[in-house]
Design a protein around this motif. Structure first.
Motif, short mmCIF file in Angstrom:
data_model
loop_
_atom_site.label_atom_id
_atom_site.label_comp_id
_atom_site.label_asym_id
_atom_site.label_seq_id
_atom_site.Cartn_x
_atom_site.Cartn_y
_atom_site.Cartn_z
N ARG A 7 0.83 -1.21 0.00
CA ARG A 7 0.00 0.00 0.00
C ARG A 7 0.86 1.26 0.00
O ARG A 7 0.57 2.23 -0.71
N LEU A 8 1.95 1.24 0.76
CA LEU A 8 2.86 2.38 0.75
C LEU A 8 3.47 2.59 -0.64
O LEU A 8 3.65 3.73 -1.09
N ALA A 9 3.77 1.49 -1.30
CA ALA A 9 4.31 1.60 -2.66
C ALA A 9 3.29 2.24 -3.60
O ALA A 9 3.66 3.04 -4.47
N ARG A 10 2.02 1.90 -3.43
CA ARG A 10 0.98 2.51 -4.27
C ARG A 10 0.83 4.00 -3.98
O ARG A 10 0.63 4.80 -4.89
N ILE A 11 0.90 4.35 -2.72
CA ILE A 11 0.76 5.76 -2.34
C ILE A 11 1.91 6.58 -2.91
O ILE A 11 1.69 7.70 -3.40
N ALA A 12 3.12 6.04 -2.83
CA ALA A 12 4.32 6.72 -3.37
C ALA A 12 4.36 8.18 -2.91
O ALA A 12 4.49 9.11 -3.71
N TRP A 13 4.28 8.38 -1.60
CA TRP A 13 4.21 9.73 -1.05
C TRP A 13 5.41 10.60 -1.46
O TRP A 13 5.31 11.83 -1.49
N TRP A 14 6.52 9.98 -1.77
CA TRP A 14 7.73 10.73 -2.16
C TRP A 14 7.54 11.51 -3.45
O TRP A 14 8.34 12.38 -3.78
N ASP A 15 6.47 11.19 -4.19
CA ASP A 15 6.17 11.95 -5.40
C ASP A 15 5.22 13.12 -5.14
O ASP A 15 4.92 13.88 -6.06
N TRP A 16 4.72 13.26 -3.92
CA TRP A 16 3.91 14.42 -3.58
C TRP A 16 4.79 15.66 -3.61
O TRP A 16 6.00 15.59 -3.38
N ASP A 17 4.19 16.82 -3.88
CA ASP A 17 4.99 18.04 -3.81
C ASP A 17 5.33 18.32 -2.34
O ASP A 17 4.64 17.88 -1.42
N PHE A 18 6.43 19.04 -2.15
CA PHE A 18 6.97 19.20 -0.80
C PHE A 18 6.01 19.95 0.11
O PHE A 18 5.92 19.65 1.31
N ALA A 19 5.28 20.91 -0.43
CA ALA A 19 4.32 21.65 0.39
C ALA A 19 3.25 20.72 0.95
O ALA A 19 2.84 20.85 2.11
N THR A 20 2.79 19.77 0.14
CA THR A 20 1.79 18.80 0.60
C THR A 20 2.35 17.94 1.72
O THR A 20 1.68 17.67 2.72
N MET A 35 4.66 18.73 3.87
CA MET A 35 4.73 19.54 5.08
C MET A 35 3.35 19.74 5.70
O MET A 35 3.19 19.73 6.92
N GLN A 36 2.33 19.89 4.87
CA GLN A 36 0.96 20.03 5.38
C GLN A 36 0.52 18.78 6.12
O GLN A 36 -0.27 18.86 7.07
N ARG A 37 1.02 17.64 5.72
CA ARG A 37 0.62 16.36 6.31
C ARG A 37 1.68 15.82 7.28
O ARG A 37 1.72 14.62 7.58
N LEU A 38 2.52 16.70 7.80
CA LEU A 38 3.65 16.30 8.62
C LEU A 38 3.24 15.44 9.81
O LEU A 38 3.90 14.45 10.13
N GLU A 39 2.17 15.80 10.49
CA GLU A 39 1.76 15.04 11.67
C GLU A 39 1.43 13.60 11.32
O GLU A 39 1.67 12.69 12.13
N GLU A 40 0.91 13.37 10.14
CA GLU A 40 0.62 11.99 9.72
C GLU A 40 1.90 11.20 9.52
O GLU A 40 1.95 9.99 9.79
N PHE A 41 2.95 11.86 9.05
CA PHE A 41 4.23 11.18 8.88
C PHE A 41 4.88 10.86 10.23
O PHE A 41 5.63 9.89 10.35
N ARG A 42 4.58 11.66 11.23
CA ARG A 42 5.13 11.41 12.56
C ARG A 42 4.43 10.27 13.28
O ARG A 42 4.98 9.67 14.21
N SER A 43 3.23 9.96 12.88
CA SER A 43 2.47 8.90 13.53
C SER A 43 3.03 7.52 13.18
O SER A 43 3.53 7.30 12.07
N GLU A 44 2.98 6.60 14.14
CA GLU A 44 3.37 5.21 13.88
C GLU A 44 2.17 4.34 13.53
O GLU A 44 2.29 3.12 13.44
N ALA A 88 -3.33 3.50 9.37
CA ALA A 88 -4.25 4.62 9.23
C ALA A 88 -3.81 5.54 8.09
O ALA A 88 -4.64 6.06 7.33
N PHE A 89 -2.51 5.75 7.97
CA PHE A 89 -1.98 6.55 6.86
C PHE A 89 -2.37 5.92 5.53
O PHE A 89 -2.82 6.59 4.60
N CYS A 90 -2.22 4.60 5.44
CA CYS A 90 -2.58 3.89 4.21
C CYS A 90 -4.08 3.97 3.94
O CYS A 90 -4.51 4.16 2.79
N ASP A 91 -4.88 3.84 4.99
CA ASP A 91 -6.33 3.91 4.82
C ASP A 91 -6.75 5.26 4.23
O ASP A 91 -7.70 5.33 3.42
N ARG A 92 -6.04 6.30 4.63
CA ARG A 92 -6.42 7.63 4.16
C ARG A 92 -5.94 7.91 2.73
O ARG A 92 -6.65 8.53 1.95
#
Length: 212
Positions: free
Chosen positions: A172-185, A187-196, A200-204
């Motif tokens: 699921r992380l591979a499908r999301i490929a968050w590293w291709d998001w723009d950097f501003a996005t 940063m906006q979702r920083l708290e989700e990246f801090r969560s373990e 839930a991140f994948c579900d969203r």
């Protein structure tokens, strides 16, 4: 007292770094005495001091510690002699010509490091190896074989220690490929990246996930 680190809004390359036919992405940081040749480094990746990278492709958001070697070149073991006089004879006799085909083959044997890879201190990744997204290479490892995404390897030669996440989560992380998001996005979702709570991140953000 330690000085605060500068904000890395743009790529920072120490003046002692040596580059040859290298492409460096945005928001990268490359510390002192690194040598990078015939390589690409993706956005927001950083290298500690005294790293050497050759004939390699490094993805985005990679964390590479000090004294790492990626893509060290091979010698021609199938020849009568492995010595460099066979491919760099001009070092010893100016009348001789360099073996261009040997160097072309060396350039083609690319080492590929995925996105969001953590490479520990003193790791060596041999020529031609592919390291998958999200992998971890433990300090001191010698990586001679491909490394699957979201796995942790270590030792000499490197072997699987464990998987970071269940394979379904890794997919699921591979499908999301968050590293291709723009950097501003990001940063906006920083708290989700801090969560373990990775599930839930994948579900969203996993658009391919089945609806409830």
């Amino acid at each position: 007292m330690d000085q605060p680190r500068p904000k890395i809004a743009e790529t920072v390359i120490h003046p002692s770094v040596r580059l040859r036919e290298a492409r460096i992405g945005a928001r990268c940081e490359i510390l002192e005495d690194c040598r990078i040749e015939y390589a690409t480094i993706g956005d927001a990746s950083y290298l500690g001091h005294d790293c050497q990278v050759a004939d390699a492709e490094i993805g985005k958001f990679c964390a590479i510690a000090a004294c790492v070697r990626i893509g060290p070149p091979n010698h021609p073991m199938g020849r009568v002699s492995q010595h460099r006089f066979t491919y760099c004879p001009e070092y010893y006799d100016p009348a001789q010509k360099r073996d261009a085909a040997f160097f072309a083959a060396r350039r083609a044997q690319r080492t590929r490091i995925g996105n969001d890879v953590w490479i520990g201190h003193g790791v060596t990744v041999l020529a031609g190896v592919t390291v998958g997204d999200g992998a971890v290479l433990a300090a001191g490892a010698v990586v001679a074989k491909d490394v699957a995404p979201y796995t942790i390897v270590g030792g000499v030669p490197a072997r699987l220690i464990r998987e970071r996440f269940p394979r379904a989560i890794a997919a699921r992380l591979a499908r999301i490929a968050w590293w291709d998001w723009d950097f501003a996005t990001i940063m906006q979702r920083l708290e989700e990246f801090r969560s373990e709570d990775v599930e839930a991140f994948c579900d969203r953000w996993d658009n391919a996930a089945p609806s409830a």
